[in-house]
Scaffold this motif. Sequence first.
Motif, PDB file in Angstrom:
ATOM      1  N   HIS A  12       1.370   7.507   0.851  1.00 50.47           N
ATOM      2  CA  HIS A  12       0.071   7.982   1.322  1.00 50.47           C
ATOM      3  C   HIS A  12      -1.028   7.679   0.307  1.00 50.47           C
ATOM      4  O   HIS A  12      -2.196   7.523   0.670  1.00 50.47           O
ATOM      5  N   ILE A  13      -0.645   7.599  -0.965  1.00 47.33           N
ATOM      6  CA  ILE A  13      -1.615   7.348  -2.027  1.00 47.33           C
ATOM      7  C   ILE A  13      -1.909   5.860  -2.172  1.00 47.33           C
ATOM      8  O   ILE A  13      -3.046   5.457  -2.399  1.00 47.33           O
ATOM      9  N   SER A  14      -0.888   5.014  -2.023  1.00 50.96           N
ATOM     10  CA  SER A  14      -1.032   3.592  -2.336  1.00 50.96           C
ATOM     11  C   SER A  14      -1.043   2.677  -1.121  1.00 50.96           C
ATOM     12  O   SER A  14      -1.205   1.469  -1.275  1.00 50.96           O
ATOM     13  N   LEU A  30      -0.460  -1.971   4.916  1.00 47.02           N
ATOM     14  CA  LEU A  30      -0.647  -2.825   3.749  1.00 47.02           C
ATOM     15  C   LEU A  30      -1.015  -1.959   2.548  1.00 47.02           C
ATOM     16  O   LEU A  30      -1.233  -0.753   2.667  1.00 47.02           O
ATOM     17  N   ASN A  31      -1.086  -2.585   1.385  1.00 51.12           N
ATOM     18  CA  ASN A  31      -1.606  -1.884   0.215  1.00 51.12           C
ATOM     19  C   ASN A  31      -3.056  -1.476   0.476  1.00 51.12           C
ATOM     20  O   ASN A  31      -3.770  -2.136   1.242  1.00 51.12           O
ATOM     21  N   ASN A  32      -3.495  -0.405  -0.158  1.00 48.21           N
ATOM     22  CA  ASN A  32      -4.884   0.011  -0.001  1.00 48.21           C
ATOM     23  C   ASN A  32      -5.702  -0.381  -1.236  1.00 48.21           C
ATOM     24  O   ASN A  32      -5.212  -1.062  -2.137  1.00 48.21           O
ATOM     25  N   ARG A  33      -6.952   0.082  -1.276  1.00 47.72           N
ATOM     26  CA  ARG A  33      -7.840  -0.316  -2.371  1.00 47.72           C
ATOM     27  C   ARG A  33      -7.351   0.204  -3.719  1.00 47.72           C
ATOM     28  O   ARG A  33      -7.508  -0.466  -4.742  1.00 47.72           O
ATOM     29  N   ASN A  34      -6.743   1.384  -3.732  1.00 47.44           N
ATOM     30  CA  ASN A  34      -6.210   1.912  -4.992  1.00 47.44           C
ATOM     31  C   ASN A  34      -5.138   0.989  -5.563  1.00 47.44           C
ATOM     32  O   ASN A  34      -5.104   0.725  -6.772  1.00 47.44           O
ATOM     33  N   SER A  88       3.890  -2.857  -2.798  1.00 49.43           N
ATOM     34  CA  SER A  88       3.930  -1.414  -2.568  1.00 49.43           C
ATOM     35  C   SER A  88       5.083  -1.020  -1.660  1.00 49.43           C
ATOM     36  O   SER A  88       5.499   0.130  -1.639  1.00 49.43           O
ATOM     37  N   GLN A  89       5.619  -1.975  -0.889  1.00 45.93           N
ATOM     38  CA  GLN A  89       6.693  -1.664   0.038  1.00 45.93           C
ATOM     39  C   GLN A  89       8.066  -1.979  -0.533  1.00 45.93           C
ATOM     40  O   GLN A  89       9.074  -1.629   0.070  1.00 45.93           O
TER      41      GLN A  89
END
Length: 387
Positions: A224-226, A233-237, A174-175
């Motif tokens: 903000h979404i991911s 870190l990455n989120n649950r989505n 994601s980064q």
Amino acid sequence: MNSIFYYVEASVFCMILLSIFFYKTVTSIYLEQRQIFFAHAVFYLILYITVDIFWALHYKGVLLLPFLFCFLLNLLQWFLASVCGYFWFIFMESMRGARYVEKSRNRKLIFLPVWIASLALLSSYFFHFPMKVGRDGCIDNMAYYSYMMLLPFFYVTTTGLRSLRQYLREEQKSQERQLLLPALYPVIIIFAGFLQALLLDIPLLCYAYVLVILIYYVTMQDAHISQDMLTQLNNRNSLKRVLRNRFREPGIHQGFYFFMIDIDYFKSINDNYGHLEGDRALKLLADTLRTVSRRLPRRGCFLARYGGDEFILLCDCADDKAAFRIVQQIQQEAASRSRNAGAPYTIEVSVGYVRRDHTIRSAAELIRKADEKLYQYKHVKQTANRA
């Protein structure tokens, strides 16, 4: 004459766009220190464009300014461009996770070249060095643009190269976009700055700055979404999206390991030391997982915060023995990092892991089995501690 009015109209339009970005940033519910740095960069860019409009009007003879005022206008324009470059550097470094920019002393040291170069430019009024001042109070165009862009380009290029280096070894999918884009920004800015020096009637540099700000503003909204805002870190989505893709391509992603990690006695940390200390424990574990994952093959490696004090690591391992060695590395690194950080507790973690094979047909089943392994591990650990 028409060209100057086009220049002014285009610049005002860019200022309106930047003002919208500035307002949306400072009123965001996600406002953090790095967003404040971003807002500062946008604010000083708006001021730079404002001063640039006055300079363009004077240069074309529409607005006649006294000798001293014209010189100070040139000086202010350079200063604002440099301050904008400085805040962009601080913002990008904070986005990379560089902790040194959090200290006020370090930020002052980074800003020091701006003061030194400003004093050098100011001396041109008296000594005509390093810039030659004309009879109208304006500095020679080509020399001025070269000097004016030198420091801002240095800030932008330096953080761009640092982002590129981190991108080449970054395990966070994601980064990757957030690191690759800044590495390309210097190319856009330098190219536009070169053309601006040749085509003074078109605000190309202004367009380039707005384009860069627009791209990164959209990137921040996507983050903000991911992305988990606390740990970066990455989120649950993001995790759901990655697992969905991996189960769609079983031949490619067959055999990876799914680790579920959580902090032992995390509630006690919150109860005894406060929720701010609990947040620090989560950040320390996130940093631990980043460190451990960098030692693993980059291909297929993925980190996420699942929720609460639970984290996820996906990676390729040769067998269960290799997976267990990763568990040991996580536990050792977490304990060491908490001690080195001076935390009033030692972070202990429990880990449950499972290999994704042909018997596991869905992401939900994979998560459920890893969760079962995690709580089996915690039960064995608690039983051993009581004994």
